[in-house]
Motif scaffolding. Structure first.
Motif, PDB file in Angstrom:
ATOM      1  N   ALA A 173       0.861  -1.191   0.000  1.00  0.00           N
ATOM      2  CA  ALA A 173       0.000   0.000   0.000  1.00  0.00           C
ATOM      3  C   ALA A 173       0.891   1.232   0.000  1.00  0.00           C
ATOM      4  CB  ALA A 173      -0.910   0.018   1.225  1.00  0.00           C
ATOM      5  N   HIS A 174       0.661   2.118  -0.976  1.00  0.00           N
ATOM      6  CA  HIS A 174       1.474   3.325  -1.119  1.00  0.00           C
ATOM      7  C   HIS A 174       0.551   4.515  -1.330  1.00  0.00           C
ATOM      8  CE1 HIS A 174       4.719   5.984  -2.260  1.00  0.00           C
ATOM      9  NE2 HIS A 174       4.135   6.237  -3.425  1.00  0.00           N
ATOM     10  N   LEU A 175       0.734   5.563  -0.516  1.00  0.00           N
ATOM     11  CA  LEU A 175      -0.142   6.729  -0.596  1.00  0.00           C
ATOM     12  C   LEU A 175       0.260   7.704  -1.681  1.00  0.00           C
ATOM     13  CD1 LEU A 175      -0.760   7.471   3.198  1.00  0.00           C
ATOM     14  CD2 LEU A 175      -2.284   6.359   1.560  1.00  0.00           C
ATOM     15  N   GLY A 176       1.467   7.588  -2.206  1.00  0.00           N
ATOM     16  CA  GLY A 176       1.903   8.479  -3.277  1.00  0.00           C
ATOM     17  C   GLY A 176       1.338   8.054  -4.622  1.00  0.00           C
ATOM     18  N   SER A 177       1.918   8.562  -5.661  1.00  0.00           N
ATOM     19  CA  SER A 177       1.409   8.299  -7.008  1.00  0.00           C
ATOM     20  C   SER A 177       1.647   6.851  -7.418  1.00  0.00           C
ATOM     21  CB  SER A 177       2.093   9.219  -8.022  1.00  0.00           C
ATOM     22  OG  SER A 177       3.461   8.860  -8.169  1.00  0.00           O
ATOM     23  N   ALA A 178       0.924   6.422  -8.436  1.00  0.00           N
ATOM     24  CA  ALA A 178       1.107   5.076  -8.970  1.00  0.00           C
ATOM     25  C   ALA A 178       2.513   4.900  -9.519  1.00  0.00           C
ATOM     26  CB  ALA A 178       0.064   4.803 -10.042  1.00  0.00           C
ATOM     27  N   GLU A 179       3.055   5.933 -10.124  1.00  0.00           N
ATOM     28  CA  GLU A 179       4.409   5.843 -10.677  1.00  0.00           C
ATOM     29  C   GLU A 179       5.435   5.636  -9.559  1.00  0.00           C
ATOM     30  OE1 GLU A 179       1.639   7.628 -13.389  1.00  0.00           O
ATOM     31  OE2 GLU A 179       2.207   8.252 -11.351  1.00  0.00           O
ATOM     32  N   GLU A 180       5.289   6.387  -8.475  1.00  0.00           N
ATOM     33  CA  GLU A 180       6.197   6.209  -7.335  1.00  0.00           C
ATOM     34  C   GLU A 180       6.048   4.815  -6.744  1.00  0.00           C
ATOM     35  OE1 GLU A 180       5.987  10.862  -5.746  1.00  0.00           O
ATOM     36  OE2 GLU A 180       4.823   9.282  -4.774  1.00  0.00           O
ATOM     37  N   GLY A 181       4.804   4.379  -6.590  1.00  0.00           N
ATOM     38  CA  GLY A 181       4.560   3.066  -6.011  1.00  0.00           C
ATOM     39  C   GLY A 181       5.137   1.951  -6.853  1.00  0.00           C
ATOM     40  N   ALA A 182       4.971   2.039  -8.167  1.00  0.00           N
ATOM     41  CA  ALA A 182       5.502   1.013  -9.052  1.00  0.00           C
ATOM     42  C   ALA A 182       7.024   0.954  -8.987  1.00  0.00           C
ATOM     43  CB  ALA A 182       5.041   1.272 -10.482  1.00  0.00           C
ATOM     44  N   ALA A 183       7.649   2.118  -8.855  1.00  0.00           N
ATOM     45  CA  ALA A 183       9.111   2.149  -8.749  1.00  0.00           C
ATOM     46  C   ALA A 183       9.569   1.508  -7.441  1.00  0.00           C
ATOM     47  CB  ALA A 183       9.609   3.588  -8.847  1.00  0.00           C
TER      48      ALA A 183
END
Length: 449
Positions: free
Chosen positions: A264-274
């Motif tokens: 679970a990541h609250l930032g953007s999808a791009e940040e989470g995918a990285a």
């Protein structure tokens, strides 16, 4: 009302064991034990609770409390059970970012009421769990590393104490009782209402990835190093799952031993995918379900069971997760091990969980832990006889790194160990508060008195 009265009277629904509605009124979510109180009061208003507690005091009856029955520690024999499941109102104040929640409400009700305002609560891995028990027991979930435990969100508690008085307590009004409730969980009274903070979270990048169980050594060793790199707005857990041949599961998962990575990541999808990329590269997934999602879909991250079942569970908090601890876990729950376990799970803690709010004292257990360990086995024949030993064996294998436990992860196996979850000073203060507000020990607590 007098002590000679056989049951509480008035509008309160008082049911005896021979009543046809009794079984449904006491039915728990975890069915390992069958509740058998002497009677159950299905409260439909705070005044029902007041009347029931006053009657119990006059009659010399011990009192137990149940909302959803996710954590049944005994069979409740000899007690009067106050069921709060009908006290399930939810009111959201979008400007104050708070919710006022009835004593029997579940998280999915709060999530649904908060979502239209772009707000979210600090709930656990399943939205079918009761708000009060989760929050007052500390409460850890996918947003806890960012915002703190469930207890840290509590702003006010309304409860009926053993003298039959309904009290509103917070940091200004009876702060010692309020602090004890926020983490100490049980033994102080019957909670009829709780006010909690909400957070401006409408979406997240999250979900689960299922990997082949054969890759669990590589995955768990990679995970233990990877989680130390995650920011506090990101959380993860990992579970070794032995899934049943259930046709409701996706065909690739039916009857398989898998590794379930949760994220679970609250930032953007791009940040989470990285952030997630290193774990995605460890092994070829069976199913990758991590994506942008509304907060209201948060149950999809853990995909916890939604039907009642009998289980035996054991748990501990861990100070660290070195390579030796991972090897120890794999030796009792990894590939090739014959076991009735359906799950052996590790959850990352830290972040805002480690910090407490300003209160009279901090009754939240486990703030200093780095991980939680949880093992679960079903209590169905013919494996019910070996399930407890299998679950216990997981915790015993990681005993060198165990430093305690969490109130919300204690099941029937905890027995008299609940008191060991707190340090001596905190336990002494919790005990003093219980004795002040319930000197005759009307409210039953297991292992705390």
């Amino acid at each position: 009302m007098t002590a000679s009265t056989s049951t509480p009277t008035s509008s309160t629904s008082a049911l005896l064991p021979d009543d046809p509605a009794f079984a449904a009124a006491v039915a728990p979510f975890v069915t390992t034990l069958t509740p058998r109180p002497d009677l159950v009061v299905a409260a439909r208003s705070p005044s029902d609770v007041v009347e029931a507690v006053r009657w119990a005091g006059a009659a010399g009856r011990p009192v137990t409390v149940q909302a959803t029955g996710h954590q049944l520690l005994s069979d409740l024999a000899g007690s009067m059970l106050v069921s709060t499941r009908h006290l399930d109102t939810v009111r959201v104040d979008p400007e104050a970012r708070t919710a006022v929640v009835g004593g029997g409400a579940q998280w999915h009700q709060v999530i649904a009421a908060a979502a239209p305002h772009g707000l979210a609560p600090i709930c656990g891995s399943s939205s079918k769990v009761g708000v009060v028990g989760f929050s007052l027991g500390g409460g850890h979930g996918p947003l806890s590393r960012a915002f703190g435990t469930g207890a840290d969100q509590v702003r006010r508690v309304r409860l009926v104490t053993a003298d039959g008085v309904e009290r509103d307590v917070d940091t200004e009004r009876e702060p010692e009782l309020f602090a004890a409730l926020c983490g100490g969980k049980t033994g102080f009274g019957v909670v009829t209402e709780i006010e909690i903070a909400l957070h401006p979270v409408a979406r997240l990048y999250g979900g689960g990835i299922f990997f082949p169980g054969a890759a669990s050594p590589e995955l768990l060793h990679a995970w233990r190093e990877w989680v130390t790199t995650l920011p506090t707005d990101t959380s993860s857990s990992v579970a070794l799952l032995r899934l049943p041949p259930d046709p409701s599961l996706p065909p690739p998962l039916q009857g398989r031993f898998v590794v379930h990575l949760r994220f679970a990541h609250l930032g953007s999808a791009e940040e989470g995918a990285a952030l997630l990329a290193p774990m995605r590269a460890v092994a070829e997934p069976i199913a990758d379900m991590v994506d942008e999602m509304p907060f209201a879909a948060i149950d999809a991250i853990h995909a916890d069971p939604t039907d009642p079942m009998p289980i035996w569970d054991e748990s501990a908090t861990l100070s660290a997760l070195p390579a030796e601890a991972v090897d120890a876990l794999l030796a009792v729950a990894g590939p090739g091990v014959g076991t009735p376990l359906v799950m052996a799970e590790l959850r990352q803690l830290g972040g805002a969980i480690a910090r407490g709010p300003e209160r009279a004292f901090d009754a939240v257990a486990g703030r200093d832990a780095a991980f939680t360990l949880y093992a679960l086995a079903p209590m169905f024949p013919p494996i019910a006889g070996i399930a407890p030993a299998a679950a216990r064996g997981v915790v015993d294998a990681l005993r060198p790194w165990a430093i305690g436990g969490l109130p919300n992860f204690q099941g029937p196996a905890s027995g008299g160990r609940l008191g060991a979850l707190w340090d001596e000073e905190t336990l002494a203060r919790l005990t003093a508060v219980r004795e002040q507000y319930d000197p005759s020990a009307m409210f039953r607590t297991i292992g705390l008195r």
